[in-house]
Write a protein that holds these residues in place. Structure first.
Motif, PDB file in Angstrom:
ATOM      1  N   LEU A  90      26.910 -26.110  -5.039  1.00 30.15           N
ATOM      2  CA  LEU A  90      28.352 -26.160  -5.293  1.00 30.15           C
ATOM      3  C   LEU A  90      29.154 -25.706  -4.087  1.00 30.15           C
ATOM      4  O   LEU A  90      30.028 -26.425  -3.601  1.00 30.15           O
ATOM      5  CB  LEU A  90      28.702 -25.298  -6.518  1.00 30.15           C
ATOM      6  N   ASN A 131      37.180 -19.610 -16.616  1.00 26.32           N
ATOM      7  CA  ASN A 131      36.424 -20.735 -17.177  1.00 26.32           C
ATOM      8  C   ASN A 131      36.928 -21.110 -18.570  1.00 26.32           C
ATOM      9  O   ASN A 131      37.015 -22.295 -18.908  1.00 26.32           O
ATOM     10  CB  ASN A 131      34.928 -20.383 -17.248  1.00 26.32           C
ATOM     11  N   TYR A 134      40.682 -22.701 -17.898  1.00 26.10           N
ATOM     12  CA  TYR A 134      40.818 -23.908 -17.079  1.00 26.10           C
ATOM     13  C   TYR A 134      39.586 -24.814 -17.124  1.00 26.10           C
ATOM     14  O   TYR A 134      39.582 -25.868 -16.495  1.00 26.10           O
ATOM     15  CB  TYR A 134      41.102 -23.529 -15.621  1.00 26.10           C
ATOM     16  N   GLY A 135      38.558 -24.390 -17.841  1.00 26.68           N
ATOM     17  CA  GLY A 135      37.338 -25.182 -17.890  1.00 26.68           C
ATOM     18  C   GLY A 135      36.445 -24.918 -16.687  1.00 26.68           C
ATOM     19  O   GLY A 135      36.843 -24.274 -15.720  1.00 26.68           O
ATOM     20  N   HIS A 136      35.240 -25.442 -16.776  1.00 28.19           N
ATOM     21  CA  HIS A 136      34.288 -25.193 -15.689  1.00 28.19           C
ATOM     22  C   HIS A 136      34.687 -25.902 -14.399  1.00 28.19           C
ATOM     23  O   HIS A 136      34.341 -25.436 -13.312  1.00 28.19           O
ATOM     24  CB  HIS A 136      32.882 -25.617 -16.128  1.00 28.19           C
ATOM     25  N   ASN A 137      35.424 -27.008 -14.495  1.00 27.62           N
ATOM     26  CA  ASN A 137      35.895 -27.667 -13.278  1.00 27.62           C
ATOM     27  C   ASN A 137      36.874 -26.776 -12.521  1.00 27.62           C
ATOM     28  O   ASN A 137      36.841 -26.691 -11.291  1.00 27.62           O
ATOM     29  CB  ASN A 137      36.560 -29.009 -13.612  1.00 27.62           C
ATOM     30  N   GLY A 138      37.743 -26.115 -13.266  1.00 27.67           N
ATOM     31  CA  GLY A 138      38.668 -25.170 -12.639  1.00 27.67           C
ATOM     32  C   GLY A 138      37.925 -23.991 -12.041  1.00 27.67           C
ATOM     33  O   GLY A 138      38.233 -23.546 -10.930  1.00 27.67           O
ATOM     34  N   ASP A 140      34.828 -24.001 -10.992  1.00 28.34           N
ATOM     35  CA  ASP A 140      34.107 -24.473  -9.815  1.00 28.34           C
ATOM     36  C   ASP A 140      35.027 -24.582  -8.599  1.00 28.34           C
ATOM     37  O   ASP A 140      34.626 -24.273  -7.469  1.00 28.34           O
ATOM     38  CB  ASP A 140      33.466 -25.835 -10.091  1.00 28.34           C
ATOM     39  N   MET A 141      36.266 -25.027  -8.829  1.00 27.75           N
ATOM     40  CA  MET A 141      37.207 -25.137  -7.722  1.00 27.75           C
ATOM     41  C   MET A 141      37.546 -23.763  -7.155  1.00 27.75           C
ATOM     42  O   MET A 141      37.674 -23.589  -5.934  1.00 27.75           O
ATOM     43  CB  MET A 141      38.486 -25.855  -8.163  1.00 27.75           C
ATOM     44  N   THR A 144      34.611 -22.675  -5.031  1.00 30.68           N
ATOM     45  CA  THR A 144      34.537 -23.447  -3.786  1.00 30.68           C
ATOM     46  C   THR A 144      35.582 -22.983  -2.786  1.00 30.68           C
ATOM     47  O   THR A 144      35.286 -22.786  -1.599  1.00 30.68           O
ATOM     48  CB  THR A 144      34.722 -24.951  -4.083  1.00 30.68           C
ATOM     49  N   PHE A 198      45.036 -26.275  -9.288  1.00 36.02           N
ATOM     50  CA  PHE A 198      44.126 -27.095 -10.078  1.00 36.02           C
ATOM     51  C   PHE A 198      44.908 -27.834 -11.158  1.00 36.02           C
ATOM     52  O   PHE A 198      45.491 -27.217 -12.057  1.00 36.02           O
ATOM     53  CB  PHE A 198      43.040 -26.220 -10.712  1.00 36.02           C
ATOM     54  N   LEU A 199      44.938 -29.173 -11.057  1.00 38.31           N
ATOM     55  CA  LEU A 199      45.630 -30.012 -12.051  1.00 38.31           C
ATOM     56  C   LEU A 199      47.045 -29.512 -12.327  1.00 38.31           C
ATOM     57  O   LEU A 199      47.445 -29.262 -13.471  1.00 38.31           O
ATOM     58  CB  LEU A 199      44.826 -30.067 -13.359  1.00 38.31           C
TER      59      LEU A 199
END
Length: 244
Positions: A90, A131, A134-138, A140-141, A144, A198-199
């Motif tokens: 990741l 998490n 914002y969810g796991h995508n958030g 992960d961002m 990163t 994020f979004l």
């Protein structure tokens, strides 16, 4: 001759060698008899001879090119597998195994030179809430972007690794605990001021950091355990802080 030439000399030099050879042969074959005595061949035989040589040269070059491409692809595949084994997929940082290897190497090198070695164990505060919201995508961002931020705050000889989950380990060669504390505070402040977009939403996080300096009689496990205890103290005292 063609297969041996491209195999021994390589594709480029082999083709040059074959071109020179063909040129010399053509000169000899087509030279008039009054200049140099040589066997006489019919035009059809000469043409077949040259075409056969060119065909063999082409097939040899094609085989050598395919062999070189296969070798390069195998090397690239091996490099990718090695990279996957030593890096976090990741964040692209060193993973736990790689970091442990680097620590052992730095310990041996720095002890020979009688130089200090410190580590920072960083943990994102309330990351589970990030998490959940914002969810796991958030999440992960966030991981990163903070990985990039960490690398920007340290020196080239330092190593930033993802230790596990939302924990990061920063290895600081030639650095005392006092110097590491300054670096840690700089990192903590940078994370606090950083905003992840994020979004169309803004995510702000903080980190807690534990510091440990390697002593002469310490193992790497003891070094990490000390940093982990300091990190736990930073969490207990309210988070978003550095504990030496």
């Amino acid at each position: 001759m063609a297969p041996v030439s491209v195999y021994v000399l390589g594709l480029r030099n082999g083709l040059i060698n074959l071109l020179i050879f063909l040129t010399v042969i053509c000169i000899i074959i087509f030279l008039p008899q009054h200049i140099i005595q040589h066997a006489q061949y019919s035009n059809s035989y000469t043409l077949r001879l040259i075409l056969s040589f060119l065909t063999m040269s082409f097939l040899s070059a094609l085989y050598e090119y395919s062999r070189m491409q296969s070798y390069k692809n195998a090397l690239e595949l091996s490099r990718q597998y090695q990279d996957l084994a030593m890096r976090d997929p990741l964040t692209k940082l060193a993973n736990r195994r790689n970091a442990a290897t680097i620590l052992e190497q730095e310990k041996s090198r720095l002890q020979r030179n009688n130089e200090p070695l410190s580590v920072l164990l960083c943990d994102l505060d309330h990351f589970k809430l990030v998490n959940d919201k914002y969810g796991h995508n958030g999440g992960d961002m966030v991981l990163t972007e903070l990985s990039t931020l960490f690398k920007e705050q340290v020196r080239q000889q330092d190593c930033v690794a993802r230790w596990g989950g939302e924990e990061f380990l920063i290895i600081l060669p030639q650095t005392s605990a006092e110097q590491a504390n300054i670096i840690a505070e700089k990192i903590r402040s940078s994370v606090e001021q950083h905003t992840v977009n994020f979004l169309s939403q803004q995510i702000n996080v903080t980190i807690s950091i534990g510091i440990s300096q390697l002593s002469e009689d310490q193992s790497i496990d003891e070094l990490i355990n000390t940093a982990d205890k300091c990190l736990y103290q930073a969490k207990t005292l309210g988070r978003n802080r550095v504990h030496p």
